[in-house]
Motif scaffolding. Sequence first.
Motif, PDB file in Angstrom:
ATOM      1  N   GLU A   6     -48.177 -41.249 -40.803  1.00  0.00           N
ATOM      2  CA  GLU A   6     -48.663 -39.776 -41.163  1.00  0.00           C
ATOM      3  C   GLU A   6     -49.174 -39.645 -42.550  1.00  0.00           C
ATOM      4  O   GLU A   6     -50.302 -39.046 -42.841  1.00  0.00           O
ATOM      5  CB  GLU A   6     -47.391 -38.775 -40.916  1.00  0.00           C
ATOM      6  CG  GLU A   6     -47.187 -38.509 -39.493  1.00  0.00           C
ATOM      7  CD  GLU A   6     -45.715 -37.654 -39.482  1.00  0.00           C
ATOM      8  OE1 GLU A   6     -45.483 -37.201 -40.349  1.00  0.00           O
ATOM      9  OE2 GLU A   6     -45.225 -37.710 -38.262  1.00  0.00           O
ATOM     10  N   ILE A   7     -48.611 -40.230 -43.410  1.00  0.00           N
ATOM     11  CA  ILE A   7     -48.921 -40.128 -44.993  1.00  0.00           C
ATOM     12  C   ILE A   7     -50.434 -40.749 -44.961  1.00  0.00           C
ATOM     13  O   ILE A   7     -51.362 -40.361 -45.687  1.00  0.00           O
ATOM     14  CB  ILE A   7     -47.847 -40.923 -45.859  1.00  0.00           C
ATOM     15  CG1 ILE A   7     -46.526 -40.083 -45.877  1.00  0.00           C
ATOM     16  CG2 ILE A   7     -48.550 -41.023 -47.162  1.00  0.00           C
ATOM     17  CD1 ILE A   7     -45.397 -40.769 -46.452  1.00  0.00           C
ATOM     18  N   LYS A  48     -56.198 -40.237 -45.635  1.00  0.00           N
ATOM     19  CA  LYS A  48     -57.619 -40.479 -45.368  1.00  0.00           C
ATOM     20  C   LYS A  48     -58.276 -39.199 -45.112  1.00  0.00           C
ATOM     21  O   LYS A  48     -59.611 -39.384 -45.256  1.00  0.00           O
ATOM     22  CB  LYS A  48     -57.428 -41.201 -43.903  1.00  0.00           C
ATOM     23  CG  LYS A  48     -57.479 -42.726 -43.853  1.00  0.00           C
ATOM     24  CD  LYS A  48     -57.492 -43.260 -42.434  1.00  0.00           C
ATOM     25  CE  LYS A  48     -57.203 -44.649 -42.463  1.00  0.00           C
ATOM     26  NZ  LYS A  48     -57.258 -45.374 -41.156  1.00  0.00           N
ATOM     27  N   GLY A  49     -57.730 -38.050 -44.669  1.00  0.00           N
ATOM     28  CA  GLY A  49     -58.271 -36.864 -44.370  1.00  0.00           C
ATOM     29  C   GLY A  49     -58.849 -36.175 -45.974  1.00  0.00           C
ATOM     30  O   GLY A  49     -59.761 -35.619 -45.730  1.00  0.00           O
TER      31      GLY A  49
END
Length: 137
Positions: free
Chosen positions: A128-129, A134-135
């Motif tokens: 998730e991190i 990446k986003g």
Amino acid sequence: MLKEFKEFAMRGNVLDMAIGVIIGGAFGKIVSSLVSDVLMPPLGLLMGKVDFSSLFINLSGTPQPSLIAAKAAGVPTINYGVFLQATFDFIILAFVIFLLVKQMNRFKKEAPPAPPAGPTNEEKLLMEIRDVLKGKH
């Protein structure tokens, strides 16, 4: 100490091994009879009426008419006929055991491979991190 021995003797593997040894001994007698009473007489007949169990080399200087007579006289002999008979026993017994083990392995079901383990909670958090980072780029 008696309790420990009882626990040892009552384990499944020890009992299985004991049963195997007993059955193996009986099976060995069957194979010996098969070789000496069924297979060797026709083989001896084909080879000129030879009785393999009576073949021997006399190591003394005195002639002996048979292996039985030589043993009764205490004459040293090399009993190669008895050895040939035991060798045939072993070969047949080993082949039968090979076939038995081969068949048992054929029928033995192999456990399907375990599915790959899913990610742990820590791995999920790290993913998730990673996705969040990446986003942002």
